[in-house]
Scaffold this active site. Sequence first.
Site, PDB file in Angstrom:
ATOM      1  N   ARG A  51       0.842  -1.200   0.241  1.00  0.00           N
ATOM      2  CA  ARG A  51      -0.065   0.100  -0.224  1.00  0.00           C
ATOM      3  C   ARG A  51       0.750   1.217  -0.040  1.00  0.00           C
ATOM      4  O   ARG A  51       0.735   2.272  -0.725  1.00  0.00           O
ATOM      5  CB  ARG A  51      -0.956  -0.060   1.386  1.00  0.00           C
ATOM      6  CG  ARG A  51      -2.062  -1.301   1.185  1.00  0.00           C
ATOM      7  CD  ARG A  51      -3.096  -1.019   2.385  1.00  0.00           C
ATOM      8  NE  ARG A  51      -2.569  -1.201   3.622  1.00  0.00           N
ATOM      9  CZ  ARG A  51      -2.554  -2.378   4.432  1.00  0.00           C
ATOM     10  NH1 ARG A  51      -2.845  -3.461   3.752  1.00  0.00           N
ATOM     11  NH2 ARG A  51      -2.101  -2.228   5.708  1.00  0.00           N
ATOM     12  N   LYS A 141     -12.264  14.828   5.007  1.00  0.00           N
ATOM     13  CA  LYS A 141     -13.488  14.373   3.948  1.00  0.00           C
ATOM     14  C   LYS A 141     -14.329  13.588   4.822  1.00  0.00           C
ATOM     15  O   LYS A 141     -13.868  12.601   5.750  1.00  0.00           O
ATOM     16  CB  LYS A 141     -12.832  13.593   2.662  1.00  0.00           C
ATOM     17  CG  LYS A 141     -13.814  12.934   2.048  1.00  0.00           C
ATOM     18  CD  LYS A 141     -13.469  11.888   1.027  1.00  0.00           C
ATOM     19  CE  LYS A 141     -13.723  10.367   1.342  1.00  0.00           C
ATOM     20  NZ  LYS A 141     -13.525   9.602   0.246  1.00  0.00           N
ATOM     21  N   GLU A 184     -19.374  15.482   1.727  1.00  0.00           N
ATOM     22  CA  GLU A 184     -19.731  14.571   0.431  1.00  0.00           C
ATOM     23  C   GLU A 184     -20.935  13.741   0.813  1.00  0.00           C
ATOM     24  O   GLU A 184     -20.955  12.708   1.490  1.00  0.00           O
ATOM     25  CB  GLU A 184     -18.287  13.648   0.345  1.00  0.00           C
ATOM     26  CG  GLU A 184     -18.511  12.608  -0.687  1.00  0.00           C
ATOM     27  CD  GLU A 184     -17.513  11.649  -1.007  1.00  0.00           C
ATOM     28  OE1 GLU A 184     -16.483  11.549  -0.363  1.00  0.00           O
ATOM     29  OE2 GLU A 184     -17.693  10.895  -2.161  1.00  0.00           O
ATOM     30  N   LYS A 226     -18.494  17.867  -2.073  1.00  0.00           N
ATOM     31  CA  LYS A 226     -18.360  16.929  -2.914  1.00  0.00           C
ATOM     32  C   LYS A 226     -19.396  16.059  -3.436  1.00  0.00           C
ATOM     33  O   LYS A 226     -19.642  15.017  -2.668  1.00  0.00           O
ATOM     34  CB  LYS A 226     -17.040  15.922  -2.300  1.00  0.00           C
ATOM     35  CG  LYS A 226     -16.528  14.874  -3.046  1.00  0.00           C
ATOM     36  CD  LYS A 226     -15.306  14.333  -2.657  1.00  0.00           C
ATOM     37  CE  LYS A 226     -14.977  12.776  -3.521  1.00  0.00           C
ATOM     38  NZ  LYS A 226     -13.634  12.462  -3.325  1.00  0.00           N
TER      39      LYS A 226
HETATM   40  P1  13P Z   1     -14.457   7.781  -6.577  1.00  0.00           P
HETATM   41  O1  13P Z   1     -14.099   8.802  -7.377  1.00  0.00           O
HETATM   42  O2  13P Z   1     -13.679   6.513  -6.759  1.00  0.00           O
HETATM   43  O3  13P Z   1     -16.181   7.824  -6.535  1.00  0.00           O
HETATM   44  O4  13P Z   1     -13.989   8.271  -5.283  1.00  0.00           O
HETATM   45  C1  13P Z   1     -14.110   9.333  -4.577  1.00  0.00           C
HETATM   46  C2  13P Z   1     -14.066   9.172  -3.220  1.00  0.00           C
HETATM   47  O5  13P Z   1     -13.269   9.725  -2.394  1.00  0.00           O
HETATM   48  C3  13P Z   1     -15.292   8.684  -2.625  1.00  0.00           C
HETATM   49  O6  13P Z   1     -15.379   8.893  -1.246  1.00  0.00           O
END
Ligand code: 13P
Length: 344
Positions: A51, A141, A184, A226
Amino acid sequence: MTLAGMTLDSLEDVARAMVAEGKGILAADESTGTIGKRFASIDVESTEENRRAYRQLLFTTADAEHFISGVILFDETARQSDAGGQSFVDLLSSKGILPGIKVDRGAKPLAGAPGETVTEGLDGLRERLGEYRGMGCRFAKWRAVIDIDEATGKPSDYCLDANAHALARYAALCVEADIVPIVEPEVLMDGPHDIATCDRVTERTLQRVFAALYDQRVPFEQIILKPNMVISGAKCAQQASAEEVADRTVGCFRRTVPAAVPGIVFLSGGQSDVQATANLNAINARFDDLPWQVSFSYGRALQAPALKSWRGAQANVEAAQAAYFQRAKMNGKARTGSWSAAME
Ligand code: 13P
């Protein structure tokens, strides 16, 4: 305070830097479980060292900083270093890329709402944010997951409200900790629903999210949204064009997202890499009068070709970096609506 020439004295400065012209955000914050699935798809064992090596490949890609303003990290990655011993947080900062951190602890079953989830992670969050800020993280996030199922009436108002409340509590704590919150709420594109259904559910979701942010005294100038694009369900027979995705997405956001929000960065959510670029490009090509910067924060759509090229082999690192650079550059073009399929 400056970072590679950028003035970052306030959360507004940081938020604006996250959506600087021609740039977007790399989501590299896959949890250990999720990166395990990505590695399984290329037959690579998910060890801590693999990773680390994979994230190093991404973060040391030359000139990616021309198109990448920030990277979202998972806790493990935020504590790792490159082969020379420089922490990833310092490495990114030295390139002028803002380090960010995923702080939610995943979507868990919502009591009393079979099949729906609420995102957890608020307990102890103030202390965790303090530690991450001390490590040099400038933004965070939190992802809420909203599933559409017309047959069972999902999402319920209860699910939307529980998730909006948690997102706002998270965002308020981030602002207190001098960290820009990426808010998000992801309406999943899984399922057979059409684009009009996605439009309605995304509108309901965003309306509640901004009401909760307002109630909890989160300054809209200090957050980044987001969201998903307004898009046809993956199993819908009628797939909307990039132009319709652009028009519906902008229409939905005009009804729900305050003009004070500095930027909107899309997730890719299962769109193919080129589709995610084409849709972002259509939005920026068709609208030049939007109150927010409209950018990307892709995980899969920025990384999929790089993962495929890498396959865990040191000999493939250069090819994988070229693949990642290409996606970053193409999405950088889509930021200004100047991408075309011929560039691929
Ligand atoms: P994806 O663009 O693969 O959907 O991932 C973005 C992300 O941070 C989802 O939480």
